[in-house]
Design a protein around this motif. Sequence first.
Motif, mmCIF file in Angstrom:
data_model
loop_
_atom_site.group_PDB
_atom_site.id
_atom_site.type_symbol
_atom_site.label_atom_id
_atom_site.label_comp_id
_atom_site.label_asym_id
_atom_site.label_seq_id
_atom_site.Cartn_x
_atom_site.Cartn_y
_atom_site.Cartn_z
ATOM 1 N N LEU A 224 0.869 -1.171 0.000
ATOM 2 C CA LEU A 224 0.000 0.000 0.000
ATOM 3 C C LEU A 224 0.913 1.229 0.000
ATOM 4 O O LEU A 224 1.823 1.339 0.829
ATOM 5 N N THR A 225 0.682 2.151 -0.931
ATOM 6 C CA THR A 225 1.589 3.281 -1.109
ATOM 7 C C THR A 225 0.936 4.603 -0.716
ATOM 8 O O THR A 225 -0.228 4.841 -1.018
ATOM 9 N N GLU A 226 1.706 5.435 -0.051
ATOM 10 C CA GLU A 226 1.268 6.794 0.263
ATOM 11 C C GLU A 226 2.395 7.762 -0.080
ATOM 12 O O GLU A 226 3.532 7.590 0.368
ATOM 13 N N VAL A 227 2.078 8.766 -0.897
ATOM 14 C CA VAL A 227 3.060 9.802 -1.215
ATOM 15 C C VAL A 227 2.953 10.880 -0.142
ATOM 16 O O VAL A 227 1.911 11.514 0.006
ATOM 17 N N THR A 228 4.005 11.077 0.621
ATOM 18 C CA THR A 228 3.970 12.065 1.704
ATOM 19 C C THR A 228 4.225 13.469 1.147
ATOM 20 O O THR A 228 4.499 13.646 -0.049
ATOM 21 N N LYS A 229 4.179 14.447 2.009
ATOM 22 C CA LYS A 229 4.486 15.824 1.623
ATOM 23 C C LYS A 229 5.870 16.246 2.113
ATOM 24 O O LYS A 229 6.218 17.428 2.090
ATOM 25 N N HIS A 230 6.667 15.279 2.546
ATOM 26 C CA HIS A 230 7.944 15.598 3.178
ATOM 27 C C HIS A 230 9.127 15.077 2.369
ATOM 28 O O HIS A 230 9.017 14.072 1.666
ATOM 29 N N GLU A 231 10.243 15.772 2.510
ATOM 30 C CA GLU A 231 11.508 15.264 2.015
ATOM 31 C C GLU A 231 12.103 14.356 3.090
ATOM 32 O O GLU A 231 11.701 14.401 4.252
ATOM 33 N N ALA A 232 13.079 13.541 2.705
ATOM 34 C CA ALA A 232 13.646 12.578 3.647
ATOM 35 C C ALA A 232 14.217 13.255 4.890
ATOM 36 O O ALA A 232 14.063 12.763 6.010
ATOM 37 N N GLY A 233 14.846 14.416 4.707
ATOM 38 C CA GLY A 233 15.458 15.118 5.828
ATOM 39 C C GLY A 233 14.469 15.744 6.790
ATOM 40 O O GLY A 233 14.858 16.167 7.886
ATOM 41 N N GLU A 234 13.200 15.808 6.398
ATOM 42 C CA GLU A 234 12.179 16.433 7.241
ATOM 43 C C GLU A 234 11.465 15.428 8.136
ATOM 44 O O GLU A 234 10.695 15.830 9.011
ATOM 45 N N LEU A 235 11.692 14.155 7.908
ATOM 46 C CA LEU A 235 11.016 13.124 8.699
ATOM 47 C C LEU A 235 11.571 13.086 10.119
ATOM 48 O O LEU A 235 12.780 13.188 10.330
ATOM 49 N N LYS A 236 10.689 12.929 11.083
ATOM 50 C CA LYS A 236 11.094 12.933 12.494
ATOM 51 C C LYS A 236 11.523 11.561 12.998
ATOM 52 O O LYS A 236 12.279 11.440 13.956
ATOM 53 N N GLY A 237 11.031 10.519 12.361
ATOM 54 C CA GLY A 237 11.357 9.176 12.811
ATOM 55 C C GLY A 237 10.907 8.142 11.796
ATOM 56 O O GLY A 237 10.223 8.466 10.816
ATOM 57 N N PRO A 238 11.287 6.873 11.970
ATOM 58 C CA PRO A 238 10.909 5.819 11.022
ATOM 59 C C PRO A 238 9.404 5.561 11.038
ATOM 60 O O PRO A 238 8.715 5.864 12.018
ATOM 61 N N ALA A 239 8.909 4.995 9.951
ATOM 62 C CA ALA A 239 7.485 4.664 9.854
ATOM 63 C C ALA A 239 7.155 3.500 10.778
ATOM 64 O O ALA A 239 7.955 2.579 10.951
ATOM 65 N N GLU A 240 5.971 3.532 11.361
ATOM 66 C CA GLU A 240 5.554 2.475 12.280
ATOM 67 C C GLU A 240 4.969 1.271 11.539
ATOM 68 O O GLU A 240 5.142 0.134 11.974
ATOM 69 N N SER A 241 4.287 1.540 10.429
ATOM 70 C CA SER A 241 3.591 0.459 9.730
ATOM 71 C C SER A 241 4.213 0.128 8.370
ATOM 72 O O SER A 241 3.581 -0.507 7.545
ATOM 73 N N GLY A 242 5.429 0.579 8.145
ATOM 74 C CA GLY A 242 6.074 0.328 6.863
ATOM 75 C C GLY A 242 7.454 0.953 6.844
ATOM 76 O O GLY A 242 8.104 1.082 7.882
#
Length: 337
Positions: A224-242
């Motif tokens: 299941l794919t979701e396109v986020t609105k963030h760049e890699a450097g803006e992520l606060k932590g790893p994904a919980e469900s993927g």
Amino acid sequence: SGTEISSFRHAIETYPIFDTPEMIGFSPNHDFQLNSNHMESMLQSMMKAYDTETVSRFTSQFDAAKVVNEMMARFPKHIEPQDVKDSLSKGDGGVTSPINIAFRNEIEVMAVVASTVRASLVSLQNALRGVATFTIELTILLDEMKVNQVPKSWVQKAWPGWSLAVWFSDLISRNDQWRKWQEKGRPISYWLGGFSNGAGFVNSVKHEFMKKQKSWALEEMEILTEVTKHEAGELKGPAESGVYIHGLSLEAASWNRNLGKLADLQRRAMLSAMPTLLLCPVPKDMKKYDYMVYECPVYRTQSRGTQNYVMTVDIRADEAASKWTLTGVAMVCSKDL
């Protein structure tokens, strides 16, 4: 009658000499891409057609010793497989975790590639200094480097490349990703283009989440794919469900970041960078969207084909999927540069 024939002739004469891509539903950028490919192919053919003396005149300003020395100075430090194993045994999932196994496989590939490239550069360095003989293999290697081609002997052990400078920078970036993983643990987001076997990594993600959900079967799982609105450097932590992946680009279309959907590509633009994607492994019956999607294929490079296919991601598209299929929309992990 003669008048009718004249009108037909007049209408035919108004047609353009060359068919435009729009006539068959393609993006106008396909024409630009085609011309660029033809030019690149023609230049490569011209260089191969000339004899060694002529090529040498074209590349007379190529300072072989300087280039080789600079590459050796930038060459990434070797990552010891045992150090990786020790780090993984203390980190997420342990040594036998599917994602960590994919990581260890990449380390093995990098070790082979780095060893091959380093040995070639050392031999070439010695030959240029006059302390070793120029073999046929070294002569071929140097000729390829003079025209900014990735030596075939390197590509056979690694991944494709069309520009030596870009390929070598890519080698350094891949090694950096693996070193950070080994030293700091799993990344928040994975650079998919940095994997020599991207499809294997995606399968390892499905396998790992299947093991967490013991009632799931691997053959029944999809992404299941979701396109986020963030760049890699803006992520606060790893994904919980993927897992998050980054570094992908859309070809033949662009991504409207404000509306979060596919859009037409601007004139003469070749690629459109994508934000971070979230991949969530789920059983087939749970893979549902409340909006229209385009099943977008992902390839290692712009040279598509079964050998370069990585996966398929679902991305939002308010227009019929047939439009984007005909336009040839796909994602690529790296450019043909």
